[in-house]
Design a protein around this motif. Structure first.
Motif, PDB file in Angstrom:
ATOM      1  N   THR A 154     -15.108 -16.520  16.973  1.00  0.00           N
ATOM      2  CA  THR A 154     -13.919 -16.876  16.192  1.00  0.00           C
ATOM      3  C   THR A 154     -12.702 -16.177  16.798  1.00  0.00           C
ATOM      4  O   THR A 154     -12.847 -15.130  17.449  1.00  0.00           O
ATOM      5  CB  THR A 154     -14.046 -16.416  14.719  1.00  0.00           C
ATOM      6  OG1 THR A 154     -14.037 -14.985  14.665  1.00  0.00           O
ATOM      7  CG2 THR A 154     -15.308 -16.943  14.056  1.00  0.00           C
TER       8      THR A 154
ATOM      9  N   SER B 194      -9.110 -19.756  21.497  1.00  0.00           N
ATOM     10  CA  SER B 194      -7.681 -19.975  21.235  1.00  0.00           C
ATOM     11  C   SER B 194      -6.904 -18.668  21.111  1.00  0.00           C
ATOM     12  O   SER B 194      -5.699 -18.624  21.377  1.00  0.00           O
ATOM     13  CB  SER B 194      -7.495 -20.813  19.968  1.00  0.00           C
ATOM     14  OG  SER B 194      -8.043 -20.136  18.848  1.00  0.00           O
TER      15      SER B 194
ATOM     16  N   SER C  77     -10.445 -19.053  10.846  1.00  0.00           N
ATOM     17  CA  SER C  77      -9.465 -18.903  11.934  1.00  0.00           C
ATOM     18  C   SER C  77      -9.768 -19.814  13.125  1.00  0.00           C
ATOM     19  O   SER C  77      -8.955 -19.922  14.042  1.00  0.00           O
ATOM     20  CB  SER C  77      -9.401 -17.435  12.395  1.00  0.00           C
ATOM     21  OG  SER C  77     -10.630 -17.013  12.969  1.00  0.00           O
ATOM     22  N   ILE C  78     -10.917 -20.509  13.126  1.00  0.00           N
ATOM     23  CA  ILE C  78     -11.270 -21.405  14.236  1.00  0.00           C
ATOM     24  C   ILE C  78     -10.473 -22.700  14.097  1.00  0.00           C
ATOM     25  O   ILE C  78     -10.572 -23.379  13.072  1.00  0.00           O
ATOM     26  CB  ILE C  78     -12.780 -21.738  14.225  1.00  0.00           C
ATOM     27  CG1 ILE C  78     -13.634 -20.465  14.327  1.00  0.00           C
ATOM     28  CG2 ILE C  78     -13.125 -22.704  15.363  1.00  0.00           C
ATOM     29  CD1 ILE C  78     -15.107 -20.682  14.033  1.00  0.00           C
ATOM     30  N   PRO C  79      -9.678 -23.068  15.120  1.00  0.00           N
ATOM     31  CA  PRO C  79      -8.852 -24.268  14.983  1.00  0.00           C
ATOM     32  C   PRO C  79      -9.600 -25.576  15.231  1.00  0.00           C
ATOM     33  O   PRO C  79      -9.103 -26.651  14.930  1.00  0.00           O
ATOM     34  CB  PRO C  79      -7.764 -24.068  16.054  1.00  0.00           C
ATOM     35  CG  PRO C  79      -8.402 -23.216  17.091  1.00  0.00           C
ATOM     36  CD  PRO C  79      -9.385 -22.338  16.372  1.00  0.00           C
ATOM     37  N   GLY C  80     -10.808 -25.496  15.783  1.00  0.00           N
ATOM     38  CA  GLY C  80     -11.576 -26.697  16.124  1.00  0.00           C
ATOM     39  C   GLY C  80     -12.421 -26.418  17.350  1.00  0.00           C
ATOM     40  O   GLY C  80     -12.534 -25.270  17.782  1.00  0.00           O
TER      41      GLY C  80
ATOM     42  N   THR D 275     -13.595 -25.941  21.112  1.00  0.00           N
ATOM     43  CA  THR D 275     -12.917 -25.442  22.310  1.00  0.00           C
ATOM     44  C   THR D 275     -13.177 -26.417  23.455  1.00  0.00           C
ATOM     45  O   THR D 275     -14.334 -26.692  23.789  1.00  0.00           O
ATOM     46  CB  THR D 275     -13.442 -24.051  22.693  1.00  0.00           C
ATOM     47  OG1 THR D 275     -13.132 -23.137  21.644  1.00  0.00           O
ATOM     48  CG2 THR D 275     -12.816 -23.563  23.991  1.00  0.00           C
TER      49      THR D 275
END
Length: 318
Positions: A54, A90, A131-134, A136
């Protein structure tokens, strides 16, 4: 999931983090059997090898990087596609995310299922999952080899063969004779083999061994400094993989089912490996893949949260 859950779902103890220099300006971020990250510093910037699960966890790596250098993090290199390795990428704000072409293909094919499966199995490894935007996505990919110039330091990224997955890559720093192996090498930690190519893995280890590294940042377990310990880790990983596959191959040849194959694998593996980190977490997935490969299923079946539970029920049941 039956009354007894996966070993990993109850593994909630925090692990002690170590950040150690394993070669000149090369560092290993290790955490008692949790996924490792390596950092390679050159004149112009840094490479982070494996990103953590994450962005919040990646920030813990960045904090330690900033204790040794203020140079920009130019590249995040992904050794393979597994969620615990890549979903923190990210946070680094790197100019490039690098992986093998095969890893890119695997993210397209099974990245989301793998994320869902891993998160369900091992919640502690996904601290602050929000907190993971999607997924990678690599921005730079290569077939077999690519060199990154960090200024007075070249880093060779190589796909030496399949093993832990079909897309694994290593990073070799020639001037320091240091190897970042990802999960192709573990040290006193079980190999996760749920997506592995078990017949090929030992041959890929032979390719790594030819480099005769002075130090290795393994995928899990302590950083390895000195040729004797790097050789021991390679041999130990090979022993784990071949013991697993050999026991499954024998079971399948005898016509045993998956539950019987798990019992046979335990007879061979428990005495040697049960003290290793995440051994119990990995065992059902490891034997399932070994059973499939020995049964002629060349490419690993995609793990989903539903398949995880079905496999577990099969092993627990009659």
């Amino acid at each position: 999931m039956s009354a007894k859950g996966f070993a990993s779902t109850t593994d909630m103890a925090e692990k002690k983090i170590t950040f150690s220099e394993i070669g000149p300006d090369i560092y290993a971020f290790t955490a008692e059997g949790d996924p490792n990250t390596a950092v390679i510093v050159g004149d112009d910037g840094c490479i982070v090898f494996d990103a953590q699960a994450t962005p919040a966890m990646a920030n813990g790596v960045i904090e330690r990087i900033r204790t040794v250098t203020d140079k920009p993090i130019k590249y995040v290199v992904l050794s393979h596609y597994h969620a615990v390795r890549v979903l923190g990428a990210s946070a680094y704000h790197a100019q490039g995310i690098v992986a093998s072409k095969e890893t890119h293909r695997l993210i397209e094919e099974r990245g989301q299922q793998d994320w869902d499966s891993e998160f369900g199995r091992f919640p502690r490894l996904f601290r602050d999952a929000a907190s993971i935007p999607g997924l990678t996505w690599p921005t730079l990919t290569f077939e077999t080899e690519m060199t990154i110039d960090l200024g007075k330091r070249a880093v060779r990224l190589m796909h030496l063969g399949a093993g832990h997955t079909s897309g694994d890559i290593v990073a070799w720093v020639p001037d320091a004779q240091v190897m970042c192996s990802g999960d192709l090498i573990e040290y006193h930690s079980a190999c996760y083999c749920g997506d592995a190519y078990l017949h090929e893995w030992p041959m890929t280890l032979n390719e790594i061994r030819k480099f005769n590294p002075k130090a290795v940042a393994p995928g899990r377990g302590n950083a390895l400094k000195g040729q004797s310990i790097t050789r021991e880790a390679i041999a130990m990983t090979r022993d784990f993989v071949t013991a697993l596959y050999g026991s499954a191959e024998l079971s399948v040849a005898k016509g045993h089912n998956l539950k019987e194959t798990v019992a046979a694998a335990r007879e061979v593996m428990d005495p040697k490996f049960s003290s290793f980190a995440i051994y119990e977490h990995c065992l059902p997935f490891n034997v399932s893949r070994a059973f499939d490969e020995a049964s002629g299923i060349d490419n690993p079946v995609i793990w989903t949260a539903d398949r995880d539970r079905e496999m577990w029920a099969t092993i627990q049941g009659g």
